[in-house]
Design a protein around this motif. Structure first.
Motif, PDB file in Angstrom:
ATOM      1  N   TYR A 207      64.709  36.403  52.606  1.00  0.00           N
ATOM      2  CA  TYR A 207      63.734  36.443  51.517  1.00  0.00           C
ATOM      3  C   TYR A 207      62.768  37.611  51.710  1.00  0.00           C
ATOM      4  N   SER A 208      62.062  37.958  50.637  1.00  0.00           N
ATOM      5  CA  SER A 208      60.946  38.896  50.738  1.00  0.00           C
ATOM      6  C   SER A 208      59.730  38.243  50.097  1.00  0.00           C
ATOM      7  N   ILE A 209      58.571  38.483  50.694  1.00  0.00           N
ATOM      8  CA  ILE A 209      57.343  37.832  50.232  1.00  0.00           C
ATOM      9  C   ILE A 209      56.246  38.875  50.036  1.00  0.00           C
ATOM     10  N   ILE A 210      55.545  38.770  48.927  1.00  0.00           N
ATOM     11  CA  ILE A 210      54.341  39.563  48.671  1.00  0.00           C
ATOM     12  C   ILE A 210      53.153  38.615  48.735  1.00  0.00           C
ATOM     13  N   CYS A 211      52.206  38.934  49.617  1.00  0.00           N
ATOM     14  CA  CYS A 211      51.009  38.095  49.762  1.00  0.00           C
ATOM     15  C   CYS A 211      49.861  38.696  48.962  1.00  0.00           C
ATOM     16  N   GLU A 212      49.127  37.855  48.279  1.00  0.00           N
ATOM     17  CA  GLU A 212      47.949  38.302  47.546  1.00  0.00           C
ATOM     18  C   GLU A 212      46.723  37.573  48.071  1.00  0.00           C
ATOM     19  N   SER A 213      45.683  38.355  48.380  1.00  0.00           N
ATOM     20  CA  SER A 213      44.444  37.765  48.882  1.00  0.00           C
ATOM     21  C   SER A 213      43.489  37.520  47.726  1.00  0.00           C
ATOM     22  N   SER A 214      42.482  36.698  47.979  1.00  0.00           N
ATOM     23  CA  SER A 214      41.498  36.407  46.934  1.00  0.00           C
ATOM     24  C   SER A 214      40.759  37.673  46.536  1.00  0.00           C
ATOM     25  N   SER A 215      40.519  38.598  47.493  1.00  0.00           N
ATOM     26  CA  SER A 215      39.802  39.834  47.184  1.00  0.00           C
ATOM     27  C   SER A 215      40.629  40.739  46.278  1.00  0.00           C
ATOM     28  N   SER A 216      41.956  40.781  46.500  1.00  0.00           N
ATOM     29  CA  SER A 216      42.809  41.621  45.654  1.00  0.00           C
ATOM     30  C   SER A 216      42.886  41.054  44.246  1.00  0.00           C
ATOM     31  N   LEU A 217      42.851  39.727  44.126  1.00  0.00           N
ATOM     32  CA  LEU A 217      42.870  39.099  42.809  1.00  0.00           C
ATOM     33  C   LEU A 217      41.586  39.402  42.053  1.00  0.00           C
ATOM     34  N   ILE A 218      40.444  39.439  42.774  1.00  0.00           N
ATOM     35  CA  ILE A 218      39.163  39.765  42.157  1.00  0.00           C
ATOM     36  C   ILE A 218      39.161  41.214  41.689  1.00  0.00           C
ATOM     37  N   SER A 219      39.684  42.128  42.548  1.00  0.00           N
ATOM     38  CA  SER A 219      39.735  43.544  42.181  1.00  0.00           C
ATOM     39  C   SER A 219      40.583  43.753  40.934  1.00  0.00           C
ATOM     40  N   THR A 220      41.699  43.001  40.843  1.00  0.00           N
ATOM     41  CA  THR A 220      42.571  43.102  39.670  1.00  0.00           C
ATOM     42  C   THR A 220      41.847  42.646  38.414  1.00  0.00           C
ATOM     43  N   SER A 221      41.096  41.549  38.522  1.00  0.00           N
ATOM     44  CA  SER A 221      40.373  41.032  37.363  1.00  0.00           C
ATOM     45  C   SER A 221      39.281  42.005  36.917  1.00  0.00           C
ATOM     46  N   ILE A 222      38.625  42.665  37.889  1.00  0.00           N
ATOM     47  CA  ILE A 222      37.604  43.660  37.561  1.00  0.00           C
ATOM     48  C   ILE A 222      38.237  44.827  36.816  1.00  0.00           C
ATOM     49  N   PHE A 223      39.402  45.272  37.297  1.00  0.00           N
ATOM     50  CA  PHE A 223      40.105  46.393  36.660  1.00  0.00           C
ATOM     51  C   PHE A 223      40.470  46.055  35.218  1.00  0.00           C
ATOM     52  N   ILE A 224      40.977  44.842  35.005  1.00  0.00           N
ATOM     53  CA  ILE A 224      41.373  44.413  33.653  1.00  0.00           C
ATOM     54  C   ILE A 224      40.153  44.343  32.746  1.00  0.00           C
ATOM     55  N   THR A 225      39.029  43.831  33.285  1.00  0.00           N
ATOM     56  CA  THR A 225      37.788  43.747  32.505  1.00  0.00           C
ATOM     57  C   THR A 225      37.321  45.124  32.065  1.00  0.00           C
ATOM     58  N   ILE A 226      37.363  46.092  32.985  1.00  0.00           N
ATOM     59  CA  ILE A 226      36.965  47.463  32.663  1.00  0.00           C
ATOM     60  C   ILE A 226      37.872  48.049  31.587  1.00  0.00           C
ATOM     61  N   LEU A 227      39.169  47.795  31.717  1.00  0.00           N
ATOM     62  CA  LEU A 227      40.134  48.316  30.745  1.00  0.00           C
ATOM     63  C   LEU A 227      39.877  47.754  29.356  1.00  0.00           C
ATOM     64  N   ILE A 228      39.628  46.443  29.288  1.00  0.00           N
ATOM     65  CA  ILE A 228      39.361  45.803  28.000  1.00  0.00           C
ATOM     66  C   ILE A 228      38.083  46.370  27.377  1.00  0.00           C
ATOM     67  N   LEU A 229      37.053  46.552  28.211  1.00  0.00           N
ATOM     68  CA  LEU A 229      35.778  47.090  27.726  1.00  0.00           C
ATOM     69  C   LEU A 229      35.972  48.495  27.160  1.00  0.00           C
ATOM     70  N   SER A 230      36.789  49.299  27.826  1.00  0.00           N
ATOM     71  CA  SER A 230      37.052  50.668  27.351  1.00  0.00           C
ATOM     72  C   SER A 230      37.770  50.655  26.015  1.00  0.00           C
ATOM     73  N   ILE A 231      38.721  49.740  25.856  1.00  0.00           N
ATOM     74  CA  ILE A 231      39.475  49.644  24.600  1.00  0.00           C
ATOM     75  C   ILE A 231      38.547  49.209  23.459  1.00  0.00           C
ATOM     76  N   VAL A 232      37.636  48.269  23.736  1.00  0.00           N
ATOM     77  CA  VAL A 232      36.691  47.803  22.723  1.00  0.00           C
ATOM     78  C   VAL A 232      35.803  48.948  22.253  1.00  0.00           C
ATOM     79  N   LEU A 233      35.366  49.786  23.193  1.00  0.00           N
ATOM     80  CA  LEU A 233      34.507  50.917  22.841  1.00  0.00           C
ATOM     81  C   LEU A 233      35.239  51.946  21.979  1.00  0.00           C
TER      82      LEU A 233
END
Length: 235
Positions: A207-233
Motif C-alpha cells: 500500500y501507499s499512504i499520504i498523511c495529512e496533519s491538522s496544520s496542513s488542513l488549516i493551511s489548505t482552508s486558508i488558501f481556499i478562503t483567499i482564492l474565493i475572496l479574490s474571485i469575489v473581488l
C-alpha cells in the motif's frame, strides 16, 4: 483595477502565510532552553520517541524507563538516564550530551541519537490517512482519524499510533473480522510506517499512504478562503 487589486491581495496574503510557516520551521533560538528531545536508536519506534525534560517515560526504546534532565544550561548539556524501572529511579545507563542549536541529531552513545527542541517546537499531528493499493478504489480510500475502524480496501482496517510518545510513527492494522461486522477485534497484520511531510506518499507493504496533519488542513482552508475572496473581488 479590480483585477490588480485582487491579485495584489491574493499574493500578499499568501506570501504572508508562507512566510509565517517558514518562520515557524526555521526559527533560530537566541536564548535556547531545550525542553523536548527526540530519541532514536535501539528499540525505539521507527521515527523515534519525543520525550519531555524532567518527565519519566516508561517502556520506551526497549527499556523500562527513560528520563531527560538538564545538567548545564549555559553549555546546553543534558543527561539521558535509561532505567530498569518505570519510575526512572534505578539507572542502568547515563549519557551526558550537548545539544545542537540547529535542531540536528547528535550522537549520545550506545547507538542512540538525540535531537533537541525548545517549547516553540510543535510536532505534526497527523489525523487523516489516504490509502491506495490492492482492493482500494481507484481514487484511494481515507481513514479520517486515528483508531477509527473502517471497512476499506476490502478489509476492516484502522491506523493506530505506535506508542504514546512515538514521533510520526503509526501502524496500519488489518483485521480478519467479517467486513459486514465493521469491527476490528481479530488482528491479522500490522505494518509500521513513518508519516512524511508535505503530503508525500510513504510505502507500507503493498500500500501507499499520504498523511495529512491538522496544520496542513488549516493551511489548505486558508488558501481556499483567499482564492474565493479574490474571485469575489473580480466580480
Amino acid at each position: 483595477m479590480k483585477l490588480l487589486l485582487s491579485l495584489f491581495l491574493f499574493f500578499s496574503i499568501l506570501l504572508n502565510v508562507l512566510a509565517q510557516d517558514g518562520h515557524d520551521d526555521h526559527h533560530h533560538h537566541s536564548e535556547i532552553h531545550f525542553t523536548q528531545f527526540l530519541i532514536q536508536g535501539p528499540g525505539c519506534s521507527a521515527g523515534g520517541e519525543l520525550l519531555h525534560v524532567n518527565m519519566c517515560n516508561g517502556n520506551v526504546c526497549g527499556v523500562s524507563g527513560a528520563l531527560f534532565s538538564e545538567v548545564d544550561y549555559v553549555h546546553m548539556e543534558y543527561l539521558l538516564s535509561l532505567t530498569n524501572d518505570t519510575s526512572c529511579k534505578n539507572t542502568n545507563l547515563s549519557l551526558i550530551f550537548e545539544c545542537s542549536d540547529e535542531n540536528v541529531a547528535v550522537s549520545v552513545g550506545n547507538g542512540y541519537s538525540v535531537t533537541c527542541y525548545d517549547d516553540d517546537f510543535v510536532a505534526p499531528k497527523y489525523t487523516k490517512f489516504q490509502i491506495s493499493g490492492p482492493g482500494c478504489s481507484n481514487d484511494g480510500e481515507t481513514i479520517s482519524s486515528v483508531d477509527e475502524c473502517l471497512t476499506i480496501c476490502g478489509a476492516n482496517n484502522k491506523v493506530v499510533e505506535k506508542t504514546e510518545t512515538s514521533f510520526n510513527t503509526f501502524s496500519l492494522n488489518s483485521y480478519s473480522d467479517e467486513t459486514t461486522t465493521k469491527t476490528c477485534s481479530t488482528l491479522e497484520t500490522s505494518q509500521d510506517f513513518i508519516c512524511l511531510p508535505d503530503s508525500q506518499k510513504v510505502s507500507v507493504g503493498s500500500y501507499s499512504i499520504i498523511c495529512e496533519s491538522s496544520s496542513s488542513l488549516i493551511s489548505t482552508s486558508i488558501f481556499i478562503t483567499i482564492l474565493i475572496l479574490s474571485i469575489v473581488l473580480l466580480i
